[in-house]
Design an enzyme around this catalytic site. Structure first.
Site, PDB file in Angstrom:
ATOM      1  N   LYS A  71     -97.554  -9.670 -13.465  1.00 12.98           N
ATOM      2  CA  LYS A  71     -96.670 -10.540 -12.681  1.00 12.98           C
ATOM      3  C   LYS A  71     -96.619 -10.187 -11.193  1.00 12.98           C
ATOM      4  O   LYS A  71     -96.451 -11.059 -10.353  1.00 12.98           O
ATOM      5  CB  LYS A  71     -95.246 -10.505 -13.256  1.00 12.98           C
ATOM      6  CG  LYS A  71     -95.085 -11.300 -14.537  1.00 12.98           C
ATOM      7  CD  LYS A  71     -93.632 -11.304 -14.976  1.00 12.98           C
ATOM      8  CE  LYS A  71     -93.437 -12.201 -16.176  1.00 12.98           C
ATOM      9  NZ  LYS A  71     -92.037 -12.325 -16.582  1.00 12.98           N
ATOM     10  N   ASP A 107     -88.646 -17.639 -14.000  1.00 15.94           N
ATOM     11  CA  ASP A 107     -87.807 -16.804 -14.884  1.00 15.94           C
ATOM     12  C   ASP A 107     -86.328 -16.839 -14.488  1.00 15.94           C
ATOM     13  O   ASP A 107     -85.459 -17.027 -15.343  1.00 15.94           O
ATOM     14  CB  ASP A 107     -88.273 -15.340 -14.850  1.00 15.94           C
ATOM     15  CG  ASP A 107     -89.515 -15.099 -15.699  1.00 15.94           C
ATOM     16  OD1 ASP A 107     -89.723 -15.847 -16.669  1.00 15.94           O
ATOM     17  OD2 ASP A 107     -90.262 -14.154 -15.384  1.00 15.94           O
ATOM     18  N   GLY A 131     -80.242  -2.745 -15.698  1.00 15.45           N
ATOM     19  CA  GLY A 131     -81.676  -2.726 -15.399  1.00 15.45           C
ATOM     20  C   GLY A 131     -81.926  -3.260 -13.996  1.00 15.45           C
ATOM     21  O   GLY A 131     -81.091  -4.008 -13.453  1.00 15.45           O
ATOM     22  N   GLY A 134     -88.336  -6.226 -12.769  1.00 11.24           N
ATOM     23  CA  GLY A 134     -88.762  -7.559 -12.325  1.00 11.24           C
ATOM     24  C   GLY A 134     -87.823  -8.668 -12.788  1.00 11.24           C
ATOM     25  O   GLY A 134     -87.472  -9.556 -11.995  1.00 11.24           O
ATOM     26  N   TYR A 224     -85.697 -12.007 -26.663  1.00  6.39           N
ATOM     27  CA  TYR A 224     -85.602 -13.312 -27.348  1.00  6.39           C
ATOM     28  C   TYR A 224     -84.734 -13.306 -28.607  1.00  6.39           C
ATOM     29  O   TYR A 224     -84.326 -14.346 -29.078  1.00  6.39           O
ATOM     30  CB  TYR A 224     -86.994 -13.802 -27.799  1.00  6.39           C
ATOM     31  CG  TYR A 224     -88.098 -13.693 -26.802  1.00  6.39           C
ATOM     32  CD1 TYR A 224     -87.867 -13.911 -25.446  1.00  6.39           C
ATOM     33  CD2 TYR A 224     -89.386 -13.389 -27.211  1.00  6.39           C
ATOM     34  CE1 TYR A 224     -88.883 -13.811 -24.527  1.00  6.39           C
ATOM     35  CE2 TYR A 224     -90.419 -13.297 -26.299  1.00  6.39           C
ATOM     36  CZ  TYR A 224     -90.165 -13.506 -24.960  1.00  6.39           C
ATOM     37  OH  TYR A 224     -91.181 -13.411 -24.049  1.00  6.39           O
ATOM     38  N   GLY A 243     -82.318 -14.129 -25.234  1.00 13.60           N
ATOM     39  CA  GLY A 243     -83.263 -14.592 -24.223  1.00 13.60           C
ATOM     40  C   GLY A 243     -84.087 -15.814 -24.609  1.00 13.60           C
ATOM     41  O   GLY A 243     -84.959 -16.233 -23.835  1.00 13.60           O
TER      42      GLY A 243
HETATM   43  P1  NAP Z   1     -89.599  -4.016 -15.939  1.00 13.06           P
HETATM   44  O1  NAP Z   1     -89.915  -4.572 -14.597  1.00 13.06           O
HETATM   45  O2  NAP Z   1     -90.478  -2.987 -16.537  1.00 13.06           O
HETATM   46  O3  NAP Z   1     -88.086  -3.388 -15.811  1.00 13.06           O
HETATM   47  C1  NAP Z   1     -87.488  -2.761 -16.911  1.00 13.06           C
HETATM   48  C2  NAP Z   1     -86.088  -2.223 -16.502  1.00 13.06           C
HETATM   49  O4  NAP Z   1     -85.526  -1.641 -17.671  1.00 13.06           O
HETATM   50  C3  NAP Z   1     -86.115  -1.140 -15.436  1.00 13.06           C
HETATM   51  O5  NAP Z   1     -84.940  -1.228 -14.656  1.00 13.06           O
HETATM   52  C4  NAP Z   1     -86.117   0.149 -16.257  1.00 13.06           C
HETATM   53  O6  NAP Z   1     -85.486   1.243 -15.631  1.00 13.06           O
HETATM   54  C5  NAP Z   1     -85.256  -0.254 -17.439  1.00 13.06           C
HETATM   55  N1  NAP Z   1     -85.642   0.519 -18.625  1.00 13.06           N
HETATM   56  C6  NAP Z   1     -86.852   0.524 -19.235  1.00 13.06           C
HETATM   57  N2  NAP Z   1     -86.828   1.364 -20.286  1.00 13.06           N
HETATM   58  C7  NAP Z   1     -85.578   1.895 -20.321  1.00 13.06           C
HETATM   59  C8  NAP Z   1     -84.930   2.855 -21.160  1.00 13.06           C
HETATM   60  N3  NAP Z   1     -85.593   3.433 -22.181  1.00 13.06           N
HETATM   61  N4  NAP Z   1     -83.646   3.161 -20.893  1.00 13.06           N
HETATM   62  C9  NAP Z   1     -82.979   2.604 -19.869  1.00 13.06           C
HETATM   63  N5  NAP Z   1     -83.528   1.696 -19.030  1.00 13.06           N
HETATM   64  C10 NAP Z   1     -84.814   1.349 -19.261  1.00 13.06           C
HETATM   65  O7  NAP Z   1     -89.473  -5.164 -17.037  1.00 13.06           O
HETATM   66  P2  NAP Z   1     -89.020  -6.684 -16.801  1.00 13.06           P
HETATM   67  O8  NAP Z   1     -90.204  -7.522 -16.468  1.00 13.06           O
HETATM   68  O9  NAP Z   1     -87.857  -6.664 -15.871  1.00 13.06           O
HETATM   69  O10 NAP Z   1     -88.588  -7.127 -18.292  1.00 13.06           O
HETATM   70  C11 NAP Z   1     -87.411  -6.603 -18.853  1.00 13.06           C
HETATM   71  C12 NAP Z   1     -87.060  -7.318 -20.154  1.00 13.06           C
HETATM   72  O11 NAP Z   1     -86.799  -8.694 -19.927  1.00 13.06           O
HETATM   73  C13 NAP Z   1     -88.161  -7.255 -21.226  1.00 13.06           C
HETATM   74  O12 NAP Z   1     -87.558  -6.974 -22.466  1.00 13.06           O
HETATM   75  C14 NAP Z   1     -88.732  -8.653 -21.217  1.00 13.06           C
HETATM   76  O13 NAP Z   1     -89.237  -9.033 -22.481  1.00 13.06           O
HETATM   77  C15 NAP Z   1     -87.501  -9.483 -20.876  1.00 13.06           C
HETATM   78  N6  NAP Z   1     -87.844 -10.791 -20.277  1.00 13.06           N
HETATM   79  C16 NAP Z   1     -87.484 -11.915 -20.968  1.00 13.06           C
HETATM   80  C17 NAP Z   1     -87.777 -13.160 -20.433  1.00 13.06           C
HETATM   81  C18 NAP Z   1     -87.365 -14.412 -21.167  1.00 13.06           C
HETATM   82  O14 NAP Z   1     -87.918 -15.475 -20.913  1.00 13.06           O
HETATM   83  N7  NAP Z   1     -86.418 -14.328 -22.085  1.00 13.06           N
HETATM   84  C19 NAP Z   1     -88.465 -13.259 -19.199  1.00 13.06           C
HETATM   85  C20 NAP Z   1     -88.803 -12.082 -18.517  1.00 13.06           C
HETATM   86  C21 NAP Z   1     -88.483 -10.838 -19.067  1.00 13.06           C
HETATM   87  P3  NAP Z   1     -86.229   2.193 -14.535  1.00 13.06           P
HETATM   88  O15 NAP Z   1     -86.170   1.429 -13.244  1.00 13.06           O
HETATM   89  O16 NAP Z   1     -85.381   3.400 -14.522  1.00 13.06           O
HETATM   90  O17 NAP Z   1     -87.631   2.407 -15.042  1.00 13.06           O
END
Ligand code: NAP
Length: 277
Positions: A71, A107, A131, A134, A224, A243
């Site tokens: 992304k 998104d 969190g 992204g 989801y 989600g």
């Molecule tokens: P990302 O950029 O990797 O960010 C993940 C965030 O979660 C970061 O702030 C990270 O903290 C935190 N995190 C990860 N592992 C953790 C843990 N074990 N304990 C505590 N905090 C943790 O991912 P993203 O793209 O934002 O996606 C996040 C979620 O949103 C995913 O589950 C994805 O499937 C979902 N999503 C859903 C949709 C939808 O259409 N429903 C669309 C987009 C995303 P750090 O900064 O400390 O690493």
């Protein structure tokens, strides 16, 4: 579906990509509207992303969704980006206009639309985002425009601070908060949104303690399915939202970008629910 010489191809580029629910959702929409489009998953390794994007141009693929892990890294490979991408720094949708590739991010607005559809007002609400990755940036961009105040809690405080600084031009009431805030002030929050992946895997810890939550709050998760966090919040009497609505709406907005047509939402939702079972 009959593929012919004029069929337009839309792809989803990610790695891995086989779990994606988007092909089912978009192909159902194309079929329902009798559109000569076909949506195909493309597993693209990070080191192949540039050649895959060049391939969109050379194969005249009409558009694409972009998912993890591309992304952010896709941005320099595109010709143009939309205003929201300039802020969010991530692309989930590409449109090919005569070889010119433009990147969008649906998104954040998809999340807002999923709340609106459930008749949840954001204006004058205090929102806590768990969190700072992204997805938090994408929803934060839109939440900031409407909410009364936005609080960001992340295990890595520095990243939460970076995001709050980034959002400051849109909302002065945006704060990076520490764990103490969750313990002492969470009762004053109206909407809590988990944007971490915690809850995807069995045995994951909760993103925050549910004992801090009260039944006047709305608890959302971008995952989801109904995660343990949502299930426990529901048991305390909260309204909960998973989600799936965001997935539907980000797809609907992308559909509109590619085709210029109104997406058939109920058909897309039914396809998502069917695939999920
Ligand atoms: P990302 O950029 O990797 O960010 C993940 C965030 O979660 C970061 O702030 C990270 O903290 C935190 N995190 C990860 N592992 C953790 C843990 N074990 N304990 C505590 N905090 C943790 O991912 P993203 O793209 O934002 O996606 C996040 C979620 O949103 C995913 O589950 C994805 O499937 C979902 N999503 C859903 C949709 C939808 O259409 N429903 C669309 C987009 C995303 P750090 O900064 O400390 O690493």
């Amino acid at each position: 579906m009959i593929i012919n010489g004029r069929t337009k191809i839309i792809g989803i580029l990610g790695y891995p990509v086989e779990h994606s629910l988007s092909p089912q959702m978009h192909n159902a929409a194309f079929k329902y509207l009798n559109l000569d489009y076909c949506y195909v998953p493309f597993p693209v390794k990070p080191e192949e992303l540039k050649s895959a994007i060049d391939g969109i141009r050379s194969l005249n693929i009409s558009g694409a969704n972009i998912t993890i892990p591309h992304k952010e890294t896709v941005i320099p490979l595109l010709d143009e980006i939309s205003e929201e991408v300039k802020f969010i720094g991530a692309v989930n949708t590409i449109k090919n206009e005569g070889g010119i590739l433009k990147g969008y991010n649906t998104d954040g607005l998809g999340f807002i639309k999923s709340l609106v559809q459930k008749k949840i007002q954001i204006s004058n609400k205090k929102v806590l985002i768990l969190g700072a990755g992204g997805a938090a940036r994408a929803i934060g961009f839109y939440l900031c425009k409407e909410a009364k105040a936005v609080y960001i809690y992340n295990r890595n405080l520095e990243r939460a601070e970076q995001l709050s600084k980034h959002l400051y031009p849109f909302k002065q009431n945006v704060f990076a908060v520490k764990k103490d805030f969750l313990n002492d002030n969470v009762s004053s929050i109206d909407i809590i949104v988990n944007t971490t992946p915690l809850g995807l895997k069995p045995g994951d810890p909760l993103p925050m303690s549910v004992s801090l939550i009260n039944n006047k709050q709305i608890v959302c998760d971008l995952i989801y399915k109904d995660t343990p966090f949502l299930q426990k919040a529901l048991a305390t009497g909260c309204k909960t939202i998973n989600g799936l609505g965001m997935l539907l709406w980000q797809g609907a907005l992308a559909f509109e970008i590619w085709t210029g047509l109104q997406p058939p939402l109920s058909i897309m939702k039914r396809a998502l629910l069917k695939k999920k079972k």
